[in-house]
Design an enzyme around this catalytic site. Structure first.
Site, PDB file in Angstrom:
ATOM      1  CB  CYS A 166      -0.927  -0.013   1.202  1.00  0.00           C
ATOM      2  SG  CYS A 166      -1.736  -1.602   1.411  1.00  0.00           S
ATOM      3  CG  HIS A 306      -2.052   4.596   4.823  1.00  0.00           C
ATOM      4  ND1 HIS A 306      -1.851   4.400   3.481  1.00  0.00           N
ATOM      5  CD2 HIS A 306      -2.271   3.354   5.355  1.00  0.00           C
ATOM      6  CE1 HIS A 306      -1.922   3.097   3.208  1.00  0.00           C
ATOM      7  NE2 HIS A 306      -2.186   2.448   4.327  1.00  0.00           N
ATOM      8  CD  GLU A 317      -2.402   8.122   8.710  1.00  0.00           C
ATOM      9  OE1 GLU A 317      -3.292   7.304   8.406  1.00  0.00           O
ATOM     10  OE2 GLU A 317      -1.875   8.898   7.882  1.00  0.00           O
ATOM     11  CE  LYS A 338      -5.421   4.241   1.312  1.00  0.00           C
ATOM     12  NZ  LYS A 338      -4.434   5.218   1.867  1.00  0.00           N
ATOM     13  CG  HIS A 343      -6.340   0.751   0.518  1.00  0.00           C
ATOM     14  ND1 HIS A 343      -5.297   1.291  -0.218  1.00  0.00           N
ATOM     15  CD2 HIS A 343      -5.776   0.216   1.624  1.00  0.00           C
ATOM     16  CE1 HIS A 343      -4.157   1.080   0.418  1.00  0.00           C
ATOM     17  NE2 HIS A 343      -4.416   0.428   1.543  1.00  0.00           N
ATOM     18  CG  PHE A 402      -0.659  -5.538   4.306  1.00  0.00           C
ATOM     19  CD1 PHE A 402      -1.272  -4.631   5.159  1.00  0.00           C
ATOM     20  CD2 PHE A 402      -1.423  -6.599   3.827  1.00  0.00           C
ATOM     21  CE1 PHE A 402      -2.614  -4.775   5.531  1.00  0.00           C
ATOM     22  CE2 PHE A 402      -2.762  -6.749   4.188  1.00  0.00           C
ATOM     23  CZ  PHE A 402      -3.357  -5.833   5.030  1.00  0.00           C
TER      24      PHE A 402
END
Lengths: 416, 80
Positions: A166, A306, A317, A338, A343, A402
């Site tokens: 990502c 993110h 975050e 997002k 995503h 990830f």
């Protein structure tokens, strides 16, 4: 920050996204708070726990490449070629007018050509190895998006790909910046692409319990920071940016959206899929990006988070932002686009860097939609539901993958 | 299968599967000018084997560069 270092600016944006293809459709969708999420249509999702997705519905590959070439590419590579052409067009750059060896390409992807892989896996099982497509390898390898962009456009400069899940296109932009700073290229097409809308990928993501199962409310499913969030929505798309050395952009009179002032990279060194609970890796990436850019935390007015809409990720975050920015965290705005785009995995970082550059250029903060009940652990100004005018000199865009791989970018307005 | 039928079949496969412009398909047109590379030719041979129920070993494909040559090779293999 080295003062004699070449500065890098964004002069072209080529979104191929669930909320629109091309800047003229992408940006108004974000400003108007439109969701690109719907029932998954690429295949029958009925056996899956998550049956929603952010798909690109109006994409016609033949609009961007010769029909015989379309069948050599899996959809993620087609998106990349289309996005690169759109970005060059947006930048007003004619390929024929530039020395091709001075133009490079870095395209990130999280997963690569998984739909071709899955199709040929079936062929192997049902019909044996002699019927597996000779194009399989070229269609599935993740570096082929950058390779195809170079082939279709005739660009012979540095060519690379990043595969940090990502965060892949955050890393791609960082790499593009480096190649211009070092003098290896004058122009870089940098960004990311993803189209992993396949049963196997969806099953794998469902199994991680990271996807939203708000199947009866697709447009409300991606709700970063909201107390009712239950996971991210799998998306597809691509965004390639045209990065140029500032002096070259100025010399040709290009429209400059923003400068990529710097970047920061880090690793959580913690867990395969879960973020570090206190956001340690995110803190390091943001701090490194500020240092590389030579800006103070108090200079940052907007963060494109993110913010995937997972329970743990959003909390980590926000915690990380508070650690990096201290009291200033309460004064800056943090939104997650997002909430609208879903995503885009390997295309998330560059799509959000594009949104960040457009926020600076247009003086408008895109909102985080679907905010109904604030989560006390995400108690910053998330620009809830409605876009807002704001004078943004410096902004940040975060991407966390990830694998615990993190990239933060700092974008800055360039005085006209 | 007659020569005409073979030509028709190969031609429709080129158009449908390989997205070749029908105007480019002529007896002496090379596969290269139709936009097919060596990987595509492997793919085409696989599809022809399945469609026609024949075998096209790699060694017999050496030197097959245009549409007419391909049709001729298939004619030798398919019962008339």
């Amino acid at each position: 920050m080295a003062s004699d270092r070449r500065r890098v600016v964004v002069t072209g944006i080529g979104p191929v996204t669930p909320v629109g293809i091309g800047v003229d459709r992408f940006w108004p969708s974000l400003v108007n708070g439109e969701s690109g999420v719907g029932k998954l249509e690429a295949f029958d999702p009925s056996p899956f726990t998550s049956r929603i997705a952010a798909e690109v519905h109006d994409f016609r590959p033949e609009d961007y490449m010769e029909p015989p070439d379309t069948r050599r590419m899996d959809r993620f590579a087609q998106f990349a070629v289309a996005s690169a052409r759109l970005a060059l067009g947006d930048a007003g750059l004619e390929v024929s007018a530039i020395e091709p060896s001075r133009v490079g390409v870095v395209i990130g992807t999280g997963i690569g050509g998984i739909t071709a892989f899955e199709r040929e896996m079936e062929v192997l099982r049902e019909r044996g190895p002699s019927r597996v497509s000779p194009h399989l390898v070229a269609m599935m390898i993740p570096n082929m998006a950058a390779g195809q962009v170079a082939m279709r456009l005739g660009l012979t400069g540095p060519n690379d790909s990043t595969t940090t899940a990502c965060a892949a296109s955050g890393h791609a932009i960082a790499r593009g910046v480096d190649l211009i700073r070092s003098g290896a290229a004058d122009v870089m097409l940098a960004g990311g692409t993803e189209s992993a809308m396949s049963p196997l990928t969806l099953a794998g993501f469902c199994a991680t319990r990271a996807l939203s199962t708000r199947n009866d409310d697709p447009e409300g499913a991606s709700r970063p920071f909201d107390a009712g969030r239950d996971g991210f929505v799998l998306g597809e798309g691509a965004t390639v940016l045209v990065l140029e050395a500032l002096e070259g952009a100025v010399a040709r009179g290009a429209r400059i959206y923003a400068e990529v002032a710097g970047y920061g990279l880090s690793a959580d060194a913690h867990h395969e899929t879960a973020p570090h609970p206190e956001g340690d890796g995110a803190v390091l990436a943001m701090q490194a990006a500020l240092r590389d850019s030579g800006v103070e935390p108090e200079d940052v007015a907007y963060i494109n988070a993110h913010g995937t809409s997972t329970s743990l990720g959003d909390i980590a975050e926000i915690a990380a932002i508070k650690r990096v920015f201290g009291d200033h965290a309460r004064r800056l705005a943090v939104s997650s686009t997002k909430s609208m785009t879903g995503h885009l995995v390997g295309a998330a970082g560059s799509t959000e860097a594009a949104a960040t550059a457009l926020a600076i250029a247009n003086g408008v903060l895109p909102p985080t939609i679907n905010q109904e009940e604030p989560d006390p652990q995400c108690d910053l100004d998330v620009v809830p539901n409605t876009a807002r005018e704001a004078d943004v000199e410096v902004a940040m865009s975060n991407s966390f993958g990830f694998g615990g791989q993190n990239a933060s970018l700092v974008l800055r307005r360039v005085a006209a | 299968m007659s020569g005409d039928e073979i030509r028709e079949t190969v031609s429709s496969m080129l158009v449908e599967q390989f997205k070749v412009d029908p105007a480019k398909i002529e007896p002496d047109a090379t596969f290269k000018t139709m936009g097919l590379d060596s990987l595509d030719l492997v793919s085409l041979a696989m599809a022809l084997e399945d469609r026609m129920g024949i075998e096209l070993p790699d060694r017999e494909l050496v030197g097959i560069e245009n549409f007419g040559q391909a049709v001729e090779l298939i004619e030798q293999k398919v019962p008339a």
